[in-house]
Design a protein around this motif. Structure first.
Motif, short mmCIF file in Angstrom:
data_model
loop_
_atom_site.label_atom_id
_atom_site.label_comp_id
_atom_site.label_asym_id
_atom_site.label_seq_id
_atom_site.Cartn_x
_atom_site.Cartn_y
_atom_site.Cartn_z
N PRO A 94 75.89 -67.99 -12.37
CA PRO A 94 76.84 -68.63 -13.27
C PRO A 94 77.79 -67.65 -13.96
CG PRO A 94 74.70 -68.46 -14.33
CD PRO A 94 74.53 -67.92 -12.94
N GLY A 95 79.07 -68.01 -14.01
CA GLY A 95 80.04 -67.24 -14.78
C GLY A 95 80.85 -66.28 -13.93
N ALA A 96 81.86 -65.64 -14.57
CA ALA A 96 82.80 -64.78 -13.86
C ALA A 96 82.10 -63.60 -13.20
CB ALA A 96 83.86 -64.29 -14.83
N ASP A 97 81.06 -63.05 -13.86
CA ASP A 97 80.31 -61.93 -13.26
C ASP A 97 78.94 -62.41 -12.76
OD1 ASP A 97 79.23 -62.44 -15.72
OD2 ASP A 97 79.02 -60.33 -16.30
N GLY A 98 78.89 -63.69 -12.38
CA GLY A 98 77.62 -64.30 -11.96
C GLY A 98 76.97 -63.60 -10.79
N GLU A 99 77.81 -63.09 -9.88
CA GLU A 99 77.28 -62.40 -8.69
C GLU A 99 76.40 -61.22 -9.10
OE1 GLU A 99 80.46 -61.17 -6.10
OE2 GLU A 99 79.23 -59.58 -5.23
N GLN A 100 76.95 -60.33 -9.96
CA GLN A 100 76.18 -59.14 -10.39
C GLN A 100 75.00 -59.53 -11.27
OE1 GLN A 100 79.51 -59.44 -10.67
NE2 GLN A 100 80.32 -57.86 -9.32
N ARG A 123 63.66 -60.07 3.21
CA ARG A 123 64.43 -59.63 4.37
C ARG A 123 65.50 -60.63 4.78
NH1 ARG A 123 62.30 -55.37 6.83
NH2 ARG A 123 64.50 -55.14 7.37
N ALA A 124 65.57 -61.75 4.08
CA ALA A 124 66.62 -62.73 4.38
C ALA A 124 67.97 -62.16 4.03
CB ALA A 124 66.38 -64.01 3.56
N GLN A 125 69.01 -62.73 4.63
CA GLN A 125 70.37 -62.36 4.22
C GLN A 125 70.64 -63.06 2.89
OE1 GLN A 125 73.47 -62.92 7.24
NE2 GLN A 125 74.87 -63.42 5.57
N LEU A 126 70.88 -62.27 1.83
CA LEU A 126 71.15 -62.82 0.50
C LEU A 126 72.60 -62.48 0.15
CD1 LEU A 126 67.89 -61.76 -1.42
CD2 LEU A 126 68.31 -63.87 -0.17
N ASP A 127 73.43 -63.48 0.10
CA ASP A 127 74.87 -63.30 -0.14
C ASP A 127 75.16 -63.81 -1.55
OD1 ASP A 127 77.60 -63.37 -0.16
OD2 ASP A 127 77.82 -64.74 1.54
N PHE A 128 75.33 -62.86 -2.51
CA PHE A 128 75.52 -63.25 -3.92
C PHE A 128 76.99 -63.54 -4.21
CE2 PHE A 128 71.48 -61.04 -3.99
CZ PHE A 128 70.73 -61.79 -4.90
N ARG A 129 77.24 -64.62 -4.95
CA ARG A 129 78.60 -64.99 -5.35
C ARG A 129 78.59 -65.52 -6.79
NH1 ARG A 129 80.68 -68.17 0.12
NH2 ARG A 129 79.86 -66.63 1.60
N SER A 130 79.80 -65.73 -7.33
CA SER A 130 79.92 -66.22 -8.71
C SER A 130 80.36 -67.68 -8.71
CB SER A 130 80.97 -65.40 -9.47
OG SER A 130 80.59 -64.04 -9.52
N PRO A 152 72.68 -71.81 -25.45
CA PRO A 152 72.66 -70.38 -25.81
C PRO A 152 72.81 -69.50 -24.56
CG PRO A 152 70.94 -71.58 -26.98
CD PRO A 152 71.51 -72.54 -25.98
N GLN A 153 73.72 -68.53 -24.59
CA GLN A 153 74.12 -67.66 -23.45
C GLN A 153 74.82 -68.44 -22.34
OE1 GLN A 153 70.15 -66.88 -23.77
NE2 GLN A 153 70.99 -66.29 -25.76
N GLY A 154 75.10 -69.71 -22.56
CA GLY A 154 75.89 -70.49 -21.60
C GLY A 154 75.07 -71.09 -20.48
N CYS A 155 75.62 -72.10 -19.86
CA CYS A 155 74.97 -72.77 -18.73
C CYS A 155 76.07 -73.46 -17.93
CB CYS A 155 73.95 -73.78 -19.25
SG CYS A 155 72.93 -74.53 -17.96
N ILE A 156 75.78 -73.66 -16.65
CA ILE A 156 76.73 -74.33 -15.77
C ILE A 156 76.10 -75.62 -15.24
CG2 ILE A 156 77.91 -74.14 -13.53
CD1 ILE A 156 79.25 -72.20 -15.19
N GLY A 157 76.84 -76.70 -15.35
CA GLY A 157 76.46 -77.94 -14.69
C GLY A 157 77.16 -78.00 -13.35
N TYR A 158 76.61 -78.74 -12.42
CA TYR A 158 77.24 -78.86 -11.10
C TYR A 158 77.50 -80.33 -10.77
CZ TYR A 158 76.16 -73.95 -10.36
OH TYR A 158 76.10 -72.57 -10.47
N HIS A 159 78.76 -80.63 -10.45
CA HIS A 159 79.15 -81.96 -9.97
C HIS A 159 79.30 -81.83 -8.46
CE1 HIS A 159 82.17 -84.96 -8.72
NE2 HIS A 159 81.58 -85.73 -9.61
N ILE A 160 78.55 -82.62 -7.71
CA ILE A 160 78.45 -82.46 -6.26
C ILE A 160 78.92 -83.74 -5.58
CG2 ILE A 160 76.83 -82.08 -4.36
CD1 ILE A 160 75.08 -80.56 -6.52
N GLU A 161 79.89 -83.60 -4.68
CA GLU A 161 80.38 -84.75 -3.91
C GLU A 161 80.06 -84.53 -2.44
OE1 GLU A 161 84.47 -84.00 -5.90
OE2 GLU A 161 84.60 -86.01 -4.99
#
Ligand SMILES: [Zn+2]
Ligand SMILES: [Zn+2]
Length: 275
Positions: A94-100, A123-130, A152-161
């Protein structure tokens, strides 16, 4: 779109016969459509989900993290598919620097003295993104909108279509109907199913029972029901049940929520819905 609840408990896992009907594992949902899989949060419910995926190798999924509090990441070290070289996961923090931040939190919880093997043992391929609020994520049949939630410290909700249906996952959010901002209200408008934080009773929240819970980042089941009614949700799943609440207490809370919004029900571990 198929939705399965693997963990519905908030804050810390809870076990015993008094929580057996609702379930004691922390946040984890699976959303599937046309062979594509999303995993929402990596609470302790993720372990059992991982076991059921093992016969389906090679395993791939997009993992969306609401935030990085421990009840949403603790299942990850026990996610067996991540140890298989044939698996592929895209992980949104979550967030702009969520990947790191996500990579760092998942690595740190597996460092000595916390855990016997490091993140690199996976050993799986783990592809981190924000996952940035408002920045649409498209994967397979899914169109996903991350939305910022007050916590506190923020949270992201997800709307999924997908498949012409709309699903919203909003855990760990301290909201009242009066505090619902217009943007979030519009995104939630008329969703086919809404998962919403409903950890406390109004008496607990206000401090009439135990310490006041204002500022702890969670909502009451009554506010969840008021928000579902105001946004015209088709179904409401009360979520992030307090670890101290027994099945009977959760079901009593759900009855009170139904007085406000009849389509409310408690999220239950093992529940499966088709939208
Ligand atoms: Zn939580
Ligand atoms: Zn939290």
């Amino acid at each position: 779109m198929e939705v399965r609840f693997w963990g519905v408990r908030g804050s810390v896992a809870s076990s015993g016969s008094h929580v057996a009907r609702i379930g004691g594992n922390t946040s984890c949902l699976e959303v599937e459509s046309h062979g594509h899989r999303l995993i929402l949060d990596a609470g302790t419910g993720l372990r059992q989900l991982g076991e059921t995926l093992l016969p389906k190798q090679p395993i791939a999924a997009t993992m969306l993290f609401s935030h990085l509090h421990w009840d949403h990441v603790q299942g990850f070290p026990f996610f067996t598919p991540a140890y298989l070289p044939s698996s592929q996961f895209v992980l949104y923090g979550p967030g702009a620097d969520g990947e790191q931040q996500l990579r760092s939190v998942l690595a740190r919880q597996m460092e000595p003295p916390n855990f016997p093997v490091p993140l690199s043992a996976m050993r799986a391929q783990l592809d981190f993104r924000s996952a940035r609020p408002g920045a649409i994520i498209e994967t397979g049949p899914f169109r996903i909108t991350p939305v910022e939630l007050p916590h506190p410290q923020g949270c992201i909700g997800y709307h999924i279509e997908a498949d012409g249906r709309r699903f919203a996952y909003c855990t760990d959010v301290e909201l009242t109907l009066e505090a619902l901002d217009g943007r979030l209200g519009r995104i939630l408008e008329g969703v086919d199913a809404l998962v919403l934080d409903a950890q406390y009773t109004p008496d607990e929240y206000e401090g009439r029972v135990g310490p006041p819970k204002k500022g702890w980042g969670h909502s009451t089941m009554i506010e969840a029901a008021r928000i579902a009614k105001a946004t015209d949700a088709q179904r409401l799943f009360l979520f992030h049940h307090d670890p101290a609440h027994s099945d009977d207490q959760v079901e009593t809370m759900a009855e009170a929520a139904k007085q406000v919004f009849p389509l409310a029900e408690p999220a239950r571990e093992g529940k499966h819905i088709t939208l």
